[in-house]
Design an enzyme around this catalytic site. Structure first.
Site, PDB file in Angstrom:
ATOM      1  N   CYS A 101     -58.772 -62.776   2.568  1.00  0.00           N
ATOM      2  CA  CYS A 101     -58.557 -62.887   1.118  1.00  0.00           C
ATOM      3  C   CYS A 101     -58.323 -64.368   0.824  1.00  0.00           C
ATOM      4  CB  CYS A 101     -57.396 -62.015   0.661  1.00  0.00           C
ATOM      5  SG  CYS A 101     -55.803 -62.472   1.333  1.00  0.00           S
ATOM      6  N   ALA A 102     -57.847 -64.684  -0.345  1.00  0.00           N
ATOM      7  CA  ALA A 102     -57.679 -66.089  -0.719  1.00  0.00           C
ATOM      8  C   ALA A 102     -56.589 -66.776   0.107  1.00  0.00           C
ATOM      9  CB  ALA A 102     -57.374 -66.205  -2.206  1.00  0.00           C
TER      10      ALA A 102
END
Length: 141
Positions: A101-102
């Site tokens: 994810c980020a």
């Protein structure tokens, strides 16, 4: 010590927030330590991708994915994440999977859902794409 107690009693809201933050920090360390999902550093992830042909599953929105993603990563749509629909990876249940994810915070939930769905070897990239890009590793656009 008396001053600390006096400060806490005079600033109950501030003291409560401080205690809540400490409790959340302790909880995050304990849950990461006891989880069956392993956090990988960028180096460990690279080794797993190169030696064991790991699949990289990117959980970020399409706009962020198109702006730059790990070479060979597959993107999963937000609808599929909400429904915990991992059918497109059904044939890869025995392969190692790295969820990205980020910043590495949201990937753990996806990885746990995948483990419950029968995936054998699910990992999370510690620090997410931010860590990957900070390490100056290759990104595909």
């Amino acid at each position: 010590m008396d001053q600390l107690i006096e400060f806490a009693s005079n600033n109950i809201i501030l003291a409560g927030i401080w205690v809540a933050l400490i409790a959340m920090l302790i909880f995050s360390y304990i849950s990461a330590w006891t989880s069956s999902v392993k956090e990988l550093s960028t180096h460990e992830a690279t080794l797993l991708m190169n030696k064991d042909d790991a699949i990289v599953l990117d959980t970020r929105p399409a706009k962020e994915f198109k702006a730059g993603h790990i070479l060979g990563a597959r993107q999963i749509k937000p609808e599929e994440l909400r429904e915990k629909n991992f059918k497109k990876l059904e044939n890869s249940k025995d392969k190692p999977i790295i969820v990205v994810c980020a910043m590495g915070n949201q990937a753990r939930g996806t990885a746990n859902a995948m483990m419950k769905d029968g995936f054998a070897n699910v990992n999370v990239l510690k620090g997410g794409m931010n860590a990957w890009q900070s390490a100056s590793l290759p990104v595909s656009k």
